[in-house]
Design a protein around this motif. Structure first.
Motif, PDB file in Angstrom:
ATOM      1  N   GLY A 212      74.765  42.531  94.001  1.00  0.00           N
ATOM      2  CA  GLY A 212      74.647  42.641  95.453  1.00  0.00           C
ATOM      3  C   GLY A 212      73.324  43.207  95.933  1.00  0.00           C
ATOM      4  N   GLU A 213      72.287  43.112  95.116  1.00  0.00           N
ATOM      5  CA  GLU A 213      70.984  43.655  95.506  1.00  0.00           C
ATOM      6  C   GLU A 213      70.424  42.955  96.736  1.00  0.00           C
ATOM      7  OE1 GLU A 213      67.578  46.192  95.088  1.00  0.00           O
ATOM      8  OE2 GLU A 213      69.687  46.270  94.516  1.00  0.00           O
ATOM      9  N   ALA A 214      70.617  41.637  96.841  1.00  0.00           N
ATOM     10  CA  ALA A 214      70.123  40.912  98.010  1.00  0.00           C
ATOM     11  C   ALA A 214      70.790  41.424  99.283  1.00  0.00           C
ATOM     12  CB  ALA A 214      70.369  39.420  97.854  1.00  0.00           C
ATOM     13  N   CYS A 215      72.071  41.739  99.213  1.00  0.00           N
ATOM     14  CA  CYS A 215      72.787  42.277 100.366  1.00  0.00           C
ATOM     15  C   CYS A 215      72.213  43.627 100.782  1.00  0.00           C
ATOM     16  CB  CYS A 215      74.275  42.402 100.034  1.00  0.00           C
ATOM     17  SG  CYS A 215      75.247  43.228 101.311  1.00  0.00           S
ATOM     18  N   ARG A 216      71.991  44.489  99.810  1.00  0.00           N
ATOM     19  CA  ARG A 216      71.445  45.819 100.137  1.00  0.00           C
ATOM     20  C   ARG A 216      70.056  45.709 100.766  1.00  0.00           C
ATOM     21  NH1 ARG A 216      74.255  46.845  95.363  1.00  0.00           N
ATOM     22  NH2 ARG A 216      72.445  46.416  94.040  1.00  0.00           N
ATOM     23  N   LEU A 217      69.239  44.814 100.240  1.00  0.00           N
ATOM     24  CA  LEU A 217      67.889  44.664 100.772  1.00  0.00           C
ATOM     25  C   LEU A 217      67.903  44.038 102.165  1.00  0.00           C
ATOM     26  CD1 LEU A 217      66.093  43.456  97.520  1.00  0.00           C
ATOM     27  CD2 LEU A 217      65.846  45.688  98.629  1.00  0.00           C
ATOM     28  N   ALA A 218      68.739  43.012 102.360  1.00  0.00           N
ATOM     29  CA  ALA A 218      68.827  42.382 103.676  1.00  0.00           C
ATOM     30  C   ALA A 218      69.329  43.371 104.720  1.00  0.00           C
ATOM     31  CB  ALA A 218      69.749  41.161 103.607  1.00  0.00           C
ATOM     32  N   ALA A 219      70.322  44.170 104.349  1.00  0.00           N
ATOM     33  CA  ALA A 219      70.854  45.170 105.275  1.00  0.00           C
ATOM     34  C   ALA A 219      69.800  46.226 105.604  1.00  0.00           C
ATOM     35  CB  ALA A 219      72.092  45.826 104.673  1.00  0.00           C
ATOM     36  N   ARG A 220      68.980  46.573 104.612  1.00  0.00           N
ATOM     37  CA  ARG A 220      67.932  47.577 104.830  1.00  0.00           C
ATOM     38  C   ARG A 220      66.888  47.059 105.816  1.00  0.00           C
ATOM     39  NH1 ARG A 220      65.272  49.396  99.389  1.00  0.00           N
ATOM     40  NH2 ARG A 220      67.496  49.714  98.962  1.00  0.00           N
ATOM     41  N   ILE A 221      66.470  45.807 105.636  1.00  0.00           N
ATOM     42  CA  ILE A 221      65.487  45.224 106.557  1.00  0.00           C
ATOM     43  C   ILE A 221      66.085  45.087 107.953  1.00  0.00           C
ATOM     44  CG2 ILE A 221      64.094  43.186 107.051  1.00  0.00           C
ATOM     45  CD1 ILE A 221      63.979  42.677 104.032  1.00  0.00           C
ATOM     46  N   SER A 222      67.325  44.598 108.017  1.00  0.00           N
ATOM     47  CA  SER A 222      67.994  44.421 109.306  1.00  0.00           C
ATOM     48  C   SER A 222      68.121  45.753 110.058  1.00  0.00           C
ATOM     49  CB  SER A 222      69.382  43.810 109.091  1.00  0.00           C
ATOM     50  OG  SER A 222      70.111  43.791 110.287  1.00  0.00           O
ATOM     51  N   GLU A 223      68.454  46.800 109.329  1.00  0.00           N
ATOM     52  CA  GLU A 223      68.604  48.114 109.967  1.00  0.00           C
ATOM     53  C   GLU A 223      67.286  48.573 110.576  1.00  0.00           C
ATOM     54  OE1 GLU A 223      70.170  52.613 108.809  1.00  0.00           O
ATOM     55  OE2 GLU A 223      69.714  51.152 107.243  1.00  0.00           O
ATOM     56  N   ARG A 224      66.201  48.341 109.878  1.00  0.00           N
ATOM     57  CA  ARG A 224      64.897  48.748 110.400  1.00  0.00           C
ATOM     58  C   ARG A 224      64.510  47.917 111.618  1.00  0.00           C
ATOM     59  NH1 ARG A 224      65.117  50.638 105.427  1.00  0.00           N
ATOM     60  NH2 ARG A 224      63.731  52.309 104.754  1.00  0.00           N
ATOM     61  N   LEU A 225      64.814  46.637 111.593  1.00  0.00           N
ATOM     62  CA  LEU A 225      64.485  45.783 112.742  1.00  0.00           C
ATOM     63  C   LEU A 225      65.328  46.151 113.957  1.00  0.00           C
ATOM     64  CD1 LEU A 225      64.214  42.308 110.984  1.00  0.00           C
ATOM     65  CD2 LEU A 225      62.329  43.710 111.849  1.00  0.00           C
ATOM     66  N   ARG A 226      66.606  46.398 113.725  1.00  0.00           N
ATOM     67  CA  ARG A 226      67.483  46.754 114.841  1.00  0.00           C
ATOM     68  C   ARG A 226      67.162  48.128 115.406  1.00  0.00           C
ATOM     69  NH1 ARG A 226      72.382  47.308 112.898  1.00  0.00           N
ATOM     70  NH2 ARG A 226      71.930  46.750 110.721  1.00  0.00           N
TER      71      ARG A 226
END
Length: 229
Positions: A212-226
């Motif tokens: 699930g590394e892709a999920c963790r990374l996508a969520a991290r980027i999304s959190e910063r953008l939001r």
């Protein structure tokens, strides 16, 4: 005296056997990370086959050492240390395998209706890639930023998430690549910028599960953008 020395050496040999599996995994991971051998050799062969076999051998050696210690033929502290190492190794293997089975796919997009492409990065990704793309239903943190972020903000979000910028940044997109520490696993990310919405996609560069590394990374980027709203 010679027999006592022999028993002590035997105890240390059993303790060394209990440590072989984690040491093998460490060497396998660092070798793959530095390019000494491929991911297939480091992960599939050395870790999942050799390391797993050594973990079983180490568990048996730790139990044998504990029996010897209870009979006062080996130091109790050495037996307990070996048992802790063997148990920890078995626990990590079990955790990693269960995580791989239950994890979301290693290709995550915040937009499943129109999945962002990787643009110029596609040529580097090759044929081996995850077999499906997951969205918010499998990765709850993968949600779009409902705003048109500035290109500089997209670059910042990528870099803050550990990605190295790749290619040209435009008003519509920014892309990056991240090489992980363990086994040197590569993930690509793209941020697509549109009026009123910014989407993220992160995917591993191979078809193997990565917990699930892709999920963790996508969520991290999304959190910063939001967080820029």
């Amino acid at each position: 005296m010679a027999r006592r020395g022999g028993r002590g050496e035997g105890g240390h040999l059993l303790a060394a056997l209990a440590c072989l599996a984690p040491l093998t995994v460490l060497v396998a991971a660092l070798g793959a990370r530095t390019g000494l051998w491929s991911y297939a050799v480091g992960h599939d062969l050395l870790t999942l086959r050799v390391g797993l076999a050594l973990a079983g051998l180490g568990g048996g050696a730790a139990l044998a050492l504990l029996v010897a210690a209870l009979r006062r033929r080996a130091p109790l502290w050495l037996a307990l240390a070996a048992l802790a190492v063997a148990a920890g190794t078995a626990g990590v293997y079990a955790w990693q395998m269960s995580r791989g089975l239950s994890a979301p796919p290693d290709d995550i997009s915040t937009d499943m209706a129109e999945i962002p492409g990787f643009g110029a990065l596609e040529a580097r990704r090759g044929a081996a890639r995850p077999d499906r793309t997951g969205g918010v239903e499998s990765c709850p943190g993968a949600v779009p930023a409902m705003t048109q972020v500035a290109p500089a903000s997209a670059v910042w979000a990528l870099q803050e998430s550990g990605f190295t910028l790749q290619g040209n940044v435009t008003v519509a997109r920014a892309a990056g690549t991240r090489r992980g520490f363990w086994f040197g696993t590569v993930h690509d990310a793209v941020i697509r910028i549109r009026p009123g919405r910014t989407d993220v996609r992160v995917a591993a560069r191979d078809g193997r599960p990565h917990g699930g590394e892709a999920c963790r990374l996508a969520a991290r980027i999304s959190e910063r953008l939001r967080g820029l709203d």
